[in-house]
Write a protein that holds these residues in place. Structure first.
Motif, PDB file in Angstrom:
ATOM      1  N   ASP A  52      11.136 -54.972 -57.572  1.00 48.23           N
ATOM      2  CA  ASP A  52      10.120 -56.177 -57.228  1.00 48.23           C
ATOM      3  C   ASP A  52       9.053 -56.501 -56.159  1.00 48.23           C
ATOM      4  OD1 ASP A  52      11.707 -58.197 -56.304  1.00 48.23           O
ATOM      5  OD2 ASP A  52      11.977 -58.914 -58.010  1.00 48.23           O
ATOM      6  N   ALA A  53       9.592 -55.421 -55.052  1.00 50.78           N
ATOM      7  CA  ALA A  53       8.962 -55.873 -54.270  1.00 50.78           C
ATOM      8  C   ALA A  53       8.602 -54.772 -53.834  1.00 50.78           C
ATOM      9  CB  ALA A  53       9.364 -56.666 -52.546  1.00 50.78           C
ATOM     10  N   ASP A  59       7.350 -53.274 -58.403  1.00 50.76           N
ATOM     11  CA  ASP A  59       7.862 -53.093 -59.701  1.00 50.76           C
ATOM     12  C   ASP A  59       6.716 -51.632 -60.531  1.00 50.76           C
ATOM     13  OD1 ASP A  59       8.073 -56.110 -60.630  1.00 50.76           O
ATOM     14  OD2 ASP A  59       6.349 -56.251 -59.656  1.00 50.76           O
ATOM     15  N   VAL A  60       7.345 -50.614 -59.593  1.00 54.17           N
ATOM     16  CA  VAL A  60       7.076 -48.768 -59.983  1.00 54.17           C
ATOM     17  C   VAL A  60       8.053 -48.142 -59.861  1.00 54.17           C
ATOM     18  CG1 VAL A  60       5.514 -47.157 -59.573  1.00 54.17           C
ATOM     19  CG2 VAL A  60       4.573 -49.095 -58.659  1.00 54.17           C
ATOM     20  N   PRO A  61       8.758 -47.975 -61.413  1.00 52.37           N
ATOM     21  CA  PRO A  61      10.012 -47.350 -61.499  1.00 52.37           C
ATOM     22  C   PRO A  61       9.959 -45.851 -60.053  1.00 52.37           C
ATOM     23  CG  PRO A  61       8.665 -47.870 -63.768  1.00 52.37           C
ATOM     24  CD  PRO A  61       7.608 -48.209 -62.544  1.00 52.37           C
ATOM     25  N   ARG A  62      10.809 -45.835 -60.605  1.00 51.30           N
ATOM     26  CA  ARG A  62      11.312 -44.883 -58.347  1.00 51.30           C
ATOM     27  C   ARG A  62      13.099 -44.662 -59.248  1.00 51.30           C
ATOM     28  NH1 ARG A  62      11.509 -48.827 -54.431  1.00 51.30           N
ATOM     29  NH2 ARG A  62       9.851 -50.165 -55.884  1.00 51.30           N
ATOM     30  N   PRO A  95      10.818 -57.355 -48.238  1.00 53.01           N
ATOM     31  CA  PRO A  95      11.581 -58.164 -48.298  1.00 53.01           C
ATOM     32  C   PRO A  95      12.823 -59.472 -49.039  1.00 53.01           C
ATOM     33  CG  PRO A  95       9.042 -58.584 -49.347  1.00 53.01           C
ATOM     34  CD  PRO A  95       9.614 -57.415 -49.227  1.00 53.01           C
ATOM     35  N   ALA A  96      13.505 -60.194 -48.012  1.00 49.52           N
ATOM     36  CA  ALA A  96      15.280 -59.807 -48.655  1.00 49.52           C
ATOM     37  C   ALA A  96      14.734 -60.540 -49.650  1.00 49.52           C
ATOM     38  CB  ALA A  96      15.479 -60.981 -47.264  1.00 49.52           C
ATOM     39  N   SER A  97      13.850 -61.477 -50.691  1.00 49.64           N
ATOM     40  CA  SER A  97      13.634 -61.882 -51.275  1.00 49.64           C
ATOM     41  C   SER A  97      13.524 -60.798 -52.353  1.00 49.64           C
ATOM     42  CB  SER A  97      12.617 -62.826 -51.421  1.00 49.64           C
ATOM     43  OG  SER A  97      11.254 -62.221 -51.645  1.00 49.64           O
ATOM     44  N   MET A  98      13.177 -59.264 -52.411  1.00 48.14           N
ATOM     45  CA  MET A  98      13.639 -58.726 -53.109  1.00 48.14           C
ATOM     46  C   MET A  98      14.243 -58.340 -54.262  1.00 48.14           C
ATOM     47  SD  MET A  98      14.655 -54.788 -51.397  1.00 48.14           S
ATOM     48  CE  MET A  98      15.546 -54.635 -52.653  1.00 48.14           C
ATOM     49  N   ARG A  99      14.193 -57.883 -55.377  1.00 45.44           N
ATOM     50  CA  ARG A  99      15.176 -58.163 -56.205  1.00 45.44           C
ATOM     51  C   ARG A  99      14.904 -56.319 -57.547  1.00 45.44           C
ATOM     52  NH1 ARG A  99      16.870 -61.391 -54.146  1.00 45.44           N
ATOM     53  NH2 ARG A  99      17.500 -63.721 -54.482  1.00 45.44           N
ATOM     54  N   ALA A 100      17.014 -56.148 -58.137  1.00 43.97           N
ATOM     55  CA  ALA A 100      16.315 -54.510 -58.442  1.00 43.97           C
ATOM     56  C   ALA A 100      16.309 -54.712 -59.903  1.00 43.97           C
ATOM     57  CB  ALA A 100      17.138 -53.613 -57.765  1.00 43.97           C
ATOM     58  N   TYR A 101      15.878 -54.167 -60.579  1.00 42.82           N
ATOM     59  CA  TYR A 101      16.362 -54.004 -62.192  1.00 42.82           C
ATOM     60  C   TYR A 101      16.142 -52.689 -62.914  1.00 42.82           C
ATOM     61  CZ  TYR A 101      10.614 -54.679 -62.711  1.00 42.82           C
ATOM     62  OH  TYR A 101       9.017 -54.029 -62.794  1.00 42.82           O
ATOM     63  N   ASP A 161      21.300 -61.812 -60.173  1.00 45.77           N
ATOM     64  CA  ASP A 161      20.736 -62.748 -59.752  1.00 45.77           C
ATOM     65  C   ASP A 161      19.765 -62.657 -61.861  1.00 45.77           C
ATOM     66  OD1 ASP A 161      18.933 -64.527 -59.192  1.00 45.77           O
ATOM     67  OD2 ASP A 161      17.868 -63.429 -57.615  1.00 45.77           O
ATOM     68  N   GLY A 162      20.449 -62.899 -62.240  1.00 41.73           N
ATOM     69  CA  GLY A 162      19.703 -62.653 -64.436  1.00 41.73           C
ATOM     70  C   GLY A 162      19.611 -61.484 -64.211  1.00 41.73           C
ATOM     71  N   ASP A 163      18.471 -60.922 -64.834  1.00 39.90           N
ATOM     72  CA  ASP A 163      18.496 -59.879 -65.211  1.00 39.90           C
ATOM     73  C   ASP A 163      18.456 -58.959 -63.672  1.00 39.90           C
ATOM     74  OD1 ASP A 163      18.718 -60.256 -67.991  1.00 39.90           O
ATOM     75  OD2 ASP A 163      16.551 -60.876 -68.299  1.00 39.90           O
ATOM     76  N   LYS A 164      18.659 -59.642 -62.921  1.00 47.01           N
ATOM     77  CA  LYS A 164      17.726 -58.817 -61.824  1.00 47.01           C
ATOM     78  C   LYS A 164      18.616 -58.923 -60.631  1.00 47.01           C
ATOM     79  CE  LYS A 164      12.155 -59.018 -61.557  1.00 47.01           C
ATOM     80  NZ  LYS A 164      11.566 -59.386 -60.657  1.00 47.01           N
ATOM     81  N   LEU A 165      19.244 -57.522 -60.048  1.00 45.73           N
ATOM     82  CA  LEU A 165      20.141 -57.440 -58.739  1.00 45.73           C
ATOM     83  C   LEU A 165      19.515 -57.705 -57.606  1.00 45.73           C
ATOM     84  CD1 LEU A 165      21.833 -54.874 -60.599  1.00 45.73           C
ATOM     85  CD2 LEU A 165      22.496 -57.207 -60.851  1.00 45.73           C
ATOM     86  N   LEU A 166      20.092 -58.494 -56.398  1.00 41.51           N
ATOM     87  CA  LEU A 166      20.570 -58.355 -55.375  1.00 41.51           C
ATOM     88  C   LEU A 166      21.274 -57.765 -54.931  1.00 41.51           C
ATOM     89  CD1 LEU A 166      19.377 -59.318 -52.670  1.00 41.51           C
ATOM     90  CD2 LEU A 166      21.165 -61.323 -52.879  1.00 41.51           C
ATOM     91  N   PRO A 167      20.462 -56.083 -53.967  1.00 41.82           N
ATOM     92  CA  PRO A 167      21.552 -55.478 -54.027  1.00 41.82           C
ATOM     93  C   PRO A 167      22.241 -55.949 -52.226  1.00 41.82           C
ATOM     94  CG  PRO A 167      19.372 -54.505 -54.138  1.00 41.82           C
ATOM     95  CD  PRO A 167      18.756 -56.351 -54.072  1.00 41.82           C
ATOM     96  N   ALA A 168      23.091 -54.980 -51.973  1.00 45.22           N
ATOM     97  CA  ALA A 168      24.750 -56.091 -51.204  1.00 45.22           C
ATOM     98  C   ALA A 168      23.789 -55.901 -50.069  1.00 45.22           C
ATOM     99  CB  ALA A 168      25.121 -55.077 -51.357  1.00 45.22           C
TER     100      ALA A 168
END
Length: 136
Positions: A51-52, A85-88, A105-111, A126-133
């Motif tokens: 998302d970033a 927000d572009v699939p990769r 950004p450290a605030s990024m999330r994967a989904y 983090d809800g429906d999104k994940l914070l990579p370790a």
């Protein structure tokens, strides 16, 4: 100024790659996450979305990137700016593998994309999104 010594870098291994955290909120107090990605020959990561914006600079080897349905190839010295927000999906060169430095950004999330989950063992929910370790 914070100096993060090489010996302090944090390593996270997934089935497809090794991410070495160079700076993050818990490693140097950075608002940006900086990490190195190393993929062995022929490795392919899961389809996912971030998302970033991310900036990837290839150090060694090469990769094929499926970015929103467009196929790109990158090699040493190339820099790839991946919009939010572009699939990769990234796959390493079948002979040389792939190494890159990534900044986001450290605030990024994967989904999730196409019902494929980002590996839970390498991320913090983090809800429906994940914070990579490697971004923590």
């Amino acid at each position: 100024m914070t100096v993060i010594r090489h010996a302090e870098s944090r390593r996270t291994e997934t089935p497809n790659a090794v991410m070495t955290t160079l700076a993050s909120p818990t490693q140097g107090g950075s608002a940006q996450a900086v990490w190195r990605v190393d993929m062995g020959p022929g490795q392919v990561g899961p389809p996912h979305v971030i998302d970033a914006e991310q900036v990837w600079t290839v150090l060694d080897g090469g990769a094929t990137v499926d970015l929103g349905g467009e196929k790109l190839t990158v090699g040493p010295g190339d820099t790839l700016v991946i919009p939010a927000d572009v699939p990769r999906r990234l796959g390493s060169d079948p002979v040389t593998g792939f190494a890159a430095i990534v900044v986001a950004p450290a605030s990024m999330r994967a989904y999730v994309v196409d019902d494929t989950r980002v590996s839970a063992h390498c991320a913090v929910p983090d809800g429906d999104k994940l914070l990579p370790a490697w971004v923590v």
